[in-house]
Design a protein around this motif. Structure first.
Motif, mmCIF file in Angstrom:
data_model
loop_
_atom_site.group_PDB
_atom_site.id
_atom_site.type_symbol
_atom_site.label_atom_id
_atom_site.label_comp_id
_atom_site.label_asym_id
_atom_site.label_seq_id
_atom_site.Cartn_x
_atom_site.Cartn_y
_atom_site.Cartn_z
ATOM 1 N N LYS A 80 0.869 -1.198 -0.006
ATOM 2 C CA LYS A 80 0.061 -0.262 0.073
ATOM 3 C C LYS A 80 0.868 1.327 0.040
ATOM 4 O O LYS A 80 0.548 2.221 -0.821
ATOM 5 N N SER A 81 1.919 1.082 0.731
ATOM 6 C CA SER A 81 2.755 2.592 0.900
ATOM 7 C C SER A 81 3.508 2.719 -0.650
ATOM 8 O O SER A 81 3.704 3.865 -0.813
ATOM 9 N N ILE A 82 3.732 1.601 -1.209
ATOM 10 C CA ILE A 82 4.476 1.575 -2.368
ATOM 11 C C ILE A 82 3.576 2.268 -3.651
ATOM 12 O O ILE A 82 3.767 3.185 -4.208
ATOM 13 N N CYS A 83 2.540 1.860 -3.528
ATOM 14 C CA CYS A 83 1.400 2.234 -4.319
ATOM 15 C C CYS A 83 0.975 3.582 -4.325
ATOM 16 O O CYS A 83 0.706 4.541 -5.001
ATOM 17 N N VAL A 84 0.948 4.084 -2.864
ATOM 18 C CA VAL A 84 0.621 5.592 -2.545
ATOM 19 C C VAL A 84 1.913 6.448 -3.218
ATOM 20 O O VAL A 84 1.644 7.294 -3.711
ATOM 21 N N SER A 85 3.009 5.936 -2.755
ATOM 22 C CA SER A 85 4.217 6.864 -3.279
ATOM 23 C C SER A 85 4.313 7.009 -4.803
ATOM 24 O O SER A 85 5.099 8.129 -5.197
ATOM 25 N N VAL A 86 3.986 6.075 -5.717
ATOM 26 C CA VAL A 86 3.964 6.212 -7.110
ATOM 27 C C VAL A 86 2.876 7.039 -7.695
ATOM 28 O O VAL A 86 2.819 7.363 -8.688
ATOM 29 N N ASN A 87 2.000 7.586 -6.910
ATOM 30 C CA ASN A 87 0.769 8.444 -7.235
ATOM 31 C C ASN A 87 0.178 8.048 -8.786
ATOM 32 O O ASN A 87 0.049 9.088 -9.535
ATOM 33 N N GLY A 88 -0.185 6.881 -8.601
ATOM 34 C CA GLY A 88 -0.773 6.289 -10.074
ATOM 35 C C GLY A 88 -0.288 6.075 -11.156
ATOM 36 O O GLY A 88 -0.591 5.785 -12.247
ATOM 37 N N CYS A 89 1.418 5.991 -11.115
ATOM 38 C CA CYS A 89 2.230 5.719 -12.070
ATOM 39 C C CYS A 89 2.441 4.312 -12.081
ATOM 40 O O CYS A 89 3.295 3.832 -11.384
ATOM 41 N N PHE A 90 2.063 3.547 -13.084
ATOM 42 C CA PHE A 90 2.169 1.943 -13.152
ATOM 43 C C PHE A 90 3.684 2.021 -13.424
ATOM 44 O O PHE A 90 4.311 0.661 -13.030
ATOM 45 N N ARG A 91 4.243 2.556 -14.401
ATOM 46 C CA ARG A 91 5.822 2.446 -14.651
ATOM 47 C C ARG A 91 6.383 2.599 -13.471
ATOM 48 O O ARG A 91 7.592 1.779 -13.284
ATOM 49 N N GLU A 92 6.410 3.588 -12.677
ATOM 50 C CA GLU A 92 7.042 3.710 -11.579
ATOM 51 C C GLU A 92 6.847 2.416 -10.343
ATOM 52 O O GLU A 92 7.792 2.206 -9.895
ATOM 53 N N LEU A 93 5.590 2.143 -10.510
ATOM 54 C CA LEU A 93 5.222 0.925 -9.396
ATOM 55 C C LEU A 93 6.392 -0.257 -9.790
ATOM 56 O O LEU A 93 7.020 -0.763 -8.946
ATOM 57 N N LEU A 94 6.407 -0.449 -11.337
ATOM 58 C CA LEU A 94 7.179 -1.578 -11.744
ATOM 59 C C LEU A 94 8.668 -1.352 -11.382
ATOM 60 O O LEU A 94 9.533 -2.324 -10.944
ATOM 61 N N ILE A 95 9.180 0.024 -11.629
ATOM 62 C CA ILE A 95 10.516 0.264 -11.184
ATOM 63 C C ILE A 95 10.805 -0.087 -9.650
ATOM 64 O O ILE A 95 11.758 -0.690 -9.268
ATOM 65 N N VAL A 96 9.746 0.379 -8.632
ATOM 66 C CA VAL A 96 10.009 0.053 -7.286
ATOM 67 C C VAL A 96 10.026 -1.303 -7.099
ATOM 68 O O VAL A 96 10.811 -1.788 -5.979
#
Length: 121
Positions: A80-96
């Motif tokens: 959840k913390s990761i998803c909040v931190s990327v602010n809706g950007c799936f590309r950034e989610l994959l990077i994290v």
């Protein structure tokens, strides 16, 4: 943030001129989360298509599937913390998530190198 957001006004005007000289069959696509940063001369050459911003719950479901497939030991709170931190950007989610996987692999490799080999009996 998209690369287009990082363009200066002068660069955007140069891009506008390039678009004007391109064959009429050429299709240009640009993405941004900050439409107000696009200069008017460039904006007038683009059609606007808006997509719903993904909600955190949708991203969490996606991240949990990836974590399961990759064997990442992430708790629901961490995801959840990761998803909040990327602010809706799936590309950034994959990077994290990839960083987490790489860290886990590195730690696993270090553990294997630290553990002394067992001697046969």
């Amino acid at each position: 943030m998209s690369e287009l957001d990082l363009l200066t006004t002068q660069n955007q005007m140069t891009l506008s001129g390039f678009m004007d000289r391109a064959p009429s069959s050429t299709l240009f696509m640009a993405t941004t989360n900050v439409l107000v940063k696009i200069h008017g001369s460039l904006k007038s050459r683009l059609s606007q298509v808006c997509f719903d911003h993904p909600n955190t719950a949708r991203m969490e479901k996606f991240a949990k599937k990836i974590a399961l497939l990759e064997g990442l030991p992430l708790t629901d709170d961490q995801i959840k913390s990761i998803c909040v931190s990327v602010n809706g950007c799936f590309r950034e989610l994959l990077i994290v998530l990839e960083r987490h996987a790489n860290n886990q692999r590195s730690q696993s490799s270090v553990q294997q190198n630290i553990t002394p080999p067992t001697k046969p009996a």
